[in-house]
Write a protein that holds these residues in place. Structure first.
Motif, PDB file in Angstrom:
ATOM      1  N   ASP A  31       1.005  -1.191  -0.180  1.00  0.00           N
ATOM      2  CA  ASP A  31       0.258   0.164   0.092  1.00  0.00           C
ATOM      3  C   ASP A  31       0.674   1.234   0.199  1.00  0.00           C
ATOM      4  OD1 ASP A  31      -2.333  -1.592   0.112  1.00  0.00           O
ATOM      5  OD2 ASP A  31      -2.370  -0.669   2.072  1.00  0.00           O
ATOM      6  N   ILE A  32       1.711   1.321   0.710  1.00  0.00           N
ATOM      7  CA  ILE A  32       3.137   2.688   0.551  1.00  0.00           C
ATOM      8  C   ILE A  32       3.641   2.711  -0.696  1.00  0.00           C
ATOM      9  CG2 ILE A  32       5.314   3.554   2.260  1.00  0.00           C
ATOM     10  CD1 ILE A  32       3.777   2.342   4.817  1.00  0.00           C
ATOM     11  N   PRO A 133       4.942   8.645   9.660  1.00  0.00           N
ATOM     12  CA  PRO A 133       4.259   8.891   8.378  1.00  0.00           C
ATOM     13  C   PRO A 133       4.925  10.124   7.479  1.00  0.00           C
ATOM     14  CG  PRO A 133       2.729   9.226   9.840  1.00  0.00           C
ATOM     15  CD  PRO A 133       4.129   8.883  10.644  1.00  0.00           C
TER      16      PRO A 133
ATOM     17  N   HIS B 381       6.346   0.879  15.468  1.00  0.00           N
ATOM     18  CA  HIS B 381       6.819   0.725  14.171  1.00  0.00           C
ATOM     19  C   HIS B 381       4.711   0.912  13.344  1.00  0.00           C
ATOM     20  CE1 HIS B 381       7.966  -0.995  10.946  1.00  0.00           C
ATOM     21  NE2 HIS B 381       8.720   0.297  10.326  1.00  0.00           N
ATOM     22  N   LYS B 384       2.972   3.696  12.433  1.00  0.00           N
ATOM     23  CA  LYS B 384       3.364   4.300  11.665  1.00  0.00           C
ATOM     24  C   LYS B 384       3.244   3.818  10.549  1.00  0.00           C
ATOM     25  CE  LYS B 384       6.583   7.082  15.000  1.00  0.00           C
ATOM     26  NZ  LYS B 384       8.361   7.452  14.785  1.00  0.00           N
ATOM     27  N   ASN B 385       3.352   2.997  10.433  1.00  0.00           N
ATOM     28  CA  ASN B 385       3.114   2.322   8.978  1.00  0.00           C
ATOM     29  C   ASN B 385       1.580   2.240   8.554  1.00  0.00           C
ATOM     30  OD1 ASN B 385       5.519   1.063   7.472  1.00  0.00           O
ATOM     31  ND2 ASN B 385       5.703  -0.489   8.330  1.00  0.00           N
ATOM     32  N   THR B 388       0.544   5.915   8.155  1.00  0.00           N
ATOM     33  CA  THR B 388       1.144   6.342   6.394  1.00  0.00           C
ATOM     34  C   THR B 388       0.126   5.728   5.424  1.00  0.00           C
ATOM     35  OG1 THR B 388       3.147   5.878   7.248  1.00  0.00           O
ATOM     36  CG2 THR B 388       3.400   6.066   4.770  1.00  0.00           C
ATOM     37  N   ALA B 389       0.140   4.439   5.331  1.00  0.00           N
ATOM     38  CA  ALA B 389      -1.025   3.666   4.744  1.00  0.00           C
ATOM     39  C   ALA B 389      -2.273   3.786   4.530  1.00  0.00           C
ATOM     40  CB  ALA B 389      -1.274   2.265   4.522  1.00  0.00           C
ATOM     41  N   MET B 415      -7.921   0.512  -0.132  1.00  0.00           N
ATOM     42  CA  MET B 415      -7.191   1.169   0.840  1.00  0.00           C
ATOM     43  C   MET B 415      -7.135   1.560   2.051  1.00  0.00           C
ATOM     44  SD  MET B 415      -3.260   2.899  -0.368  1.00  0.00           S
ATOM     45  CE  MET B 415      -3.378   2.549  -2.185  1.00  0.00           C
ATOM     46  N   ARG B 418      -8.959  -1.223   3.967  1.00  0.00           N
ATOM     47  CA  ARG B 418      -8.200  -2.803   4.382  1.00  0.00           C
ATOM     48  C   ARG B 418      -7.317  -2.261   5.204  1.00  0.00           C
ATOM     49  NH1 ARG B 418      -6.320  -3.484  -1.087  1.00  0.00           N
ATOM     50  NH2 ARG B 418      -4.692  -1.927  -0.547  1.00  0.00           N
ATOM     51  N   ASN B 419      -6.322  -0.679   5.495  1.00  0.00           N
ATOM     52  CA  ASN B 419      -6.255  -0.469   6.408  1.00  0.00           C
ATOM     53  C   ASN B 419      -6.706  -0.187   7.892  1.00  0.00           C
ATOM     54  OD1 ASN B 419      -2.881  -0.438   5.682  1.00  0.00           O
ATOM     55  ND2 ASN B 419      -4.166   0.469   4.099  1.00  0.00           N
ATOM     56  N   ARG B 422      -7.327  -3.610   8.944  1.00  0.00           N
ATOM     57  CA  ARG B 422      -5.840  -3.804   9.745  1.00  0.00           C
ATOM     58  C   ARG B 422      -5.530  -3.061  11.149  1.00  0.00           C
ATOM     59  NH1 ARG B 422      -0.218  -2.737   6.382  1.00  0.00           N
ATOM     60  NH2 ARG B 422       0.368  -3.604   8.312  1.00  0.00           N
ATOM     61  N   PHE B 546       7.523  -8.418  14.592  1.00  0.00           N
ATOM     62  CA  PHE B 546       7.498  -8.612  13.038  1.00  0.00           C
ATOM     63  C   PHE B 546       6.676  -9.650  12.300  1.00  0.00           C
ATOM     64  CE2 PHE B 546      10.084 -11.856  11.069  1.00  0.00           C
ATOM     65  CZ  PHE B 546      11.134 -10.663   9.923  1.00  0.00           C
ATOM     66  N   THR B 547       6.525  -9.001  11.530  1.00  0.00           N
ATOM     67  CA  THR B 547       5.622 -10.367  11.167  1.00  0.00           C
ATOM     68  C   THR B 547       6.433 -10.254   9.089  1.00  0.00           C
ATOM     69  OG1 THR B 547       3.398 -10.876   9.724  1.00  0.00           O
ATOM     70  CG2 THR B 547       3.561  -9.104   9.977  1.00  0.00           C
ATOM     71  N   THR B 548       5.607 -11.716   9.192  1.00  0.00           N
ATOM     72  CA  THR B 548       6.363 -12.105   7.490  1.00  0.00           C
ATOM     73  C   THR B 548       5.147 -11.651   6.568  1.00  0.00           C
ATOM     74  OG1 THR B 548       6.533 -13.953   7.794  1.00  0.00           O
ATOM     75  CG2 THR B 548       8.595 -13.163   7.239  1.00  0.00           C
ATOM     76  N   LEU B 551       0.117  -8.044   5.549  1.00  0.00           N
ATOM     77  CA  LEU B 551      -1.501  -7.733   6.295  1.00  0.00           C
ATOM     78  C   LEU B 551      -1.758  -8.628   6.883  1.00  0.00           C
ATOM     79  CD1 LEU B 551      -3.587  -5.768   3.302  1.00  0.00           C
ATOM     80  CD2 LEU B 551      -1.783  -5.408   4.971  1.00  0.00           C
TER      81      LEU B 551
END
Lengths: 154, 603
Positions: A31-32, A133, B381, B384-385, B388-389, B415, B418-419, B422, B546-548, B551
């Motif tokens: 998305d980013i 952000p 973190h 913030k992500n 941003t999304a 978007m 979805r976020n 999330r 931490f995730t791999t 979403l």
């Protein structure tokens, strides 16, 4: 509203800058990637966006960008690790890099954090850092400054 | 010439020969016995018409060293010591006086031989000499001038020949009498004296001797010599020294040991209680500790094993009952003391665990706080992500509206949606993590938890073509575990393992859940042959949000798992190799498991 402010950023004047006009984006969140690509395209740049799992050095060589914008905190490979690899390639070390992260503030990163993460003195600091952000105005100013500096140097 | 009275003279002439107790015989020039007395008869038996060598020894020939021949030739009396065989066939030792009978012409027609049996006295003499020489003790005979008159073989062996030397010179190399001289004391008062002497031996060593001097009394009670008997105590002293050292070493060790030490003798009485044990048992320095008191202090499970005669008892974590009734956590271990296969009781060590327990609790707390710290950084973190999304979604939406680009508007809307979703998932997971509901541990069979998780995933695994198996050690005893929490841990690990197989390029298709018991610890293993992890990934695994999974994950599962395992006093380990697979291992040492909630004892 913040959204309007973001939308209202002016298209930058782009005198004296150009050549390939291409920016490479390295970011794990799709998305980013979409977001950054849209913003930069709107500012007249050409963009290539990849995630950290791809081999970055060949991608950089292939796309020959004017600038690289790269996230730091990525799960499978950190932006710092990629940055170090790039700076160790003589032909790629000249490409300016702007790191982006929610990890720390700009001042703190440039003053302390970077050297803590990269103690090797021969590796020079990135040309720019923008905190997440993203403040789009700040991002665009940083891109402008970096590209101008690069232009002068060349 | 001196002559006896008449009547006696007659007795001598007629009866003396037969009355003397020694055997007497008259031998002629042919060595034939021509006459003998009653004692001879009694000793050697029939002699008439026989020769002396035949009667004495049963020989047909004259003896080589014939004493009779000498007496005939020299015409002088001979004294000899000879072994002869008596009438009963016994070999005995005789002193023989062989006297020539000289007639008026100066000829020797006959010999008179007298035999005195000395077998016994000779034997005694020999025995005495043997004893004197071989007794494991040095014997010296010293006269009033302090000269050594005689020594036994033992003494001359270590000291050389000392006869004729002054004792102080010979034994000690001194030029003057010793102050502590025992011989002098005995010469003065005629009594026995003892002392401790140092001798310098032939080989230059100094020996310690325990000395006894006694007078050698003559019949009239006077004495001119003393016997000094000296026993070598050098080795004994050396052993004693060694023993003293060992004793004082052990005593110091026991007294200064940080751990309590106590010992019971074979009858179960308390023999040793060191200061550390006294402190633990709350005893004053002088206070005795009776068997009954110790009984009340130490736990029943301990006494059960001791009474059962176990050679070794070990309780890594148990409790003792203090005077005020409170319980103190301790480690107890003991060993039987055996000397030459005979039980001499038991020795125990006891260690106060309360400090260790407190430190462990502190450490657990510190680990928990560190986890929270990492969580907060990770959370920031993540947010913030997400922000941003969200901004990205808004940008696309707004710029799309501005440009009239429907596709862009659509993308922006998606978007955003979805976020937002999330964020909801993220916040929920985080809340449950941060609240970290209190562990409510009860006695649970460890198998049941693993079985339930495996059953839960079987269908999902099958759909993805992955085989999921559960293997368990035969006997894993119930343990104090929070069922729900451990269920969550295993759910996380098995879920990850299935995901790892699904994304693997090497076609991983096996997930195995194992339950083991090793070295007092309950162990869960979750193994997969999926994508595996490299060093970088392993390093980050527990340390950040931490995730791999993009979403699909919150990055909280493993953190949560780690937290729960820590709350159970356990550890989580992993082995992983890229493209080979991964093993996660939860190790729960039983003695570190949490206290069960009230009324839920685990036996």
């Amino acid at each position: 509203m913040a959204a309007l402010v973001i939308y209202a950023i002016p298209v930058l004047s782009r005198e004296g800058v150009s050549m390939t006009n291409k920016i490479l984006i390295v970011e794990d969140e799709s998305d980013i990637r979409t977001y950054l690509s849209a913003v930069l395209m709107d500012q007249g740049f050409e963009t290539v966006a990849i995630d950290e799992t791809q081999a970055v050095v060949p991608a950089v060589r292939q796309s020959a960008p004017e600038l690289i914008i790269m996230d730091i905190m990525m799960p499978l490979r950190s932006g710092i690790s990629i940055f170090k690899e790039l700076r160790q390639q003589p032909d790629l070390a000249v490409i300016p890099v702007i790191l982006i992260s929610g990890y720390s503030g700009r001042e703190d990163f440039m003053a302390n954090e970077f050297r803590r993460l990269v103690p090797e003195r021969e590796i020079t600091a990135p040309e720019g850092f923008v905190e997440k952000p993203l403040d789009l105005e700040m991002l665009m100013n940083t891109i402008e400054t970096v590209l101008e500096t690069k232009g002068v140097a060349q | 010439v001196n002559r006896p009275p008449k009547r006696v003279e007659k007795w001598i002439q007629t009866q003396l020969f037969d009355t003397v107790p020694m055997a007497m015989a008259v031998i002629d020039a042919h060595f034939e016995i021509v006459y003998a007395n009653q004692a001879f008869d009694a000793t050697f038996g029939q002699w008439q018409g026989r020769r002396c060598h035949d009667v004495y020894l049963g020989r047909k020939q004259r003896c080589r060293d014939c004493v009779g021949t000498q007496a005939f030739q020299t015409r002088k009396p001979q004294v000899s010591k000879q072994s002869c065989v008596d009438r009963d066939g016994n070999q005995r030792l005789y002193i023989k006086h062989t006297l020539p009978v000289i007639d008026e012409q100066g000829q020797v027609p006959f010999l008179v031989e007298m035999c005195t049996d000395v077998t016994e006295s000779d034997q005694i003499k020999r025995e005495y000499q043997l004893l004197f020489d071989q007794v494991p003790c040095n014997i010296l005979i010293i006269d009033r001038d302090f000269r050594i008159v005689k020594t036994n073989a033992q003494a001359s062996k270590i000291m050389g020949n000392l006869v004729g030397h002054r004792c102080y010179k010979g034994l000690k190399g001194l030029d003057e009498k010793c102050v502590e001289c025992t011989a002098r004391q005995t010469f003065e008062d005629g009594s026995l004296h003892t002392g401790h002497h140092l001798w310098r031996t032939l080989d230059g060593e100094t020996r310690h001797l325990h000395v006894i001097t006694v007078p050698i009394l003559q019949d009239d009670g006077s004495f001119e010599t003393v016997m000094e008997m000296a026993v070598d105590v050098t080795k004994t002293l050396r052993l004693e020294d060694g023993l003293k050292f060992a004793h004082s070493f052990l005593e110091t060790l026991i007294t200064t040991a940080m751990d309590g030490i106590f010992a019971l003798d074979e009858s179960g009485e308390v023999r040793i209680v060191n200061p550390a044990a006294r402190k633990l048992f709350n005893l004053s320095k002088a206070q005795n500790l009776s068997r009954d008191q110790l009984n009340a202090i130490l736990p029943a499970e301990f006494w059960d094993q001791v009474r059962a005669g176990q050679p070794r008892v070990y309780f890594p974590e148990t409790t003792i009952t203090c005077k005020d009734g409170s319980l103190l956590p301790v480690r107890l271990s003991g060993n039987k003391l055996n000397i030459n296969n005979k039980s001499k009781g038991m020795a125990f060590s006891i260690q106060d665990l309360s400090e260790i327990k407190r430190l462990e609790a502190d450490k657990l707390e510190a680990e928990r706080l560190a986890a929270v710290g990492q969580t907060v950084a990770g959370l920031a973190h993540g947010i913030k992500n997400l922000t941003t999304a969200l901004e990205g979604g808004l940008y696309l939406l707004n710029s799309g509206v501005g440009k009239g680009d429907i596709e862009r508007i659509q993308k922006g809307m998606e978007m955003l949606g979805r976020n937002i979703e999330r964020i909801t998932m993220f916040v929920k997971a985080f809340l449950s993590f941060a609240k970290g509901r209190e562990i409510r541990a009860k006695c649970n069979p460890p198998q049941a938890i693993a079985k339930e998780v495996t059953d839960m995933y079987v269908a999902r695994a099958q759909q993805s073509g992955i085989s999921l198996a559960f293997e368990a050690d035969q006997k894993v005893a119930p343990a104090v575990i929070d069922y729900e929490s451990m269920h969550e841990c295993l759910t996380n690990l098995v879920g990850n393992a299935i995901d790892a197989c699904q994304v693997s390029e090497n076609g991983g298709s096996h997930v195995t859940v194992r339950l083991l018991e090793r070295k007092g610890a309950v162990i869960y293993e979750v193994e997969d042959d999926g994508c595996g992890m490299d060093y970088e990934l392993k390093r980050k695994l527990f340390t950040t949000f931490f995730t791999t999974k993009g979403l699909g994950g919150t990055g909280l599962g493993l953190l949560m798992t780690k937290k729960i395992v820590h709350e159970h006093g356990g550890t989580i380990e992993l082995e992983s190799e890229p493209k080979k697979g991964t093993v996660f291992r939860i190790v729960l040492p039983r003695h570190r498991l949490p206290q069960p909630i009230e009324g839920a004892d685990c036996q």
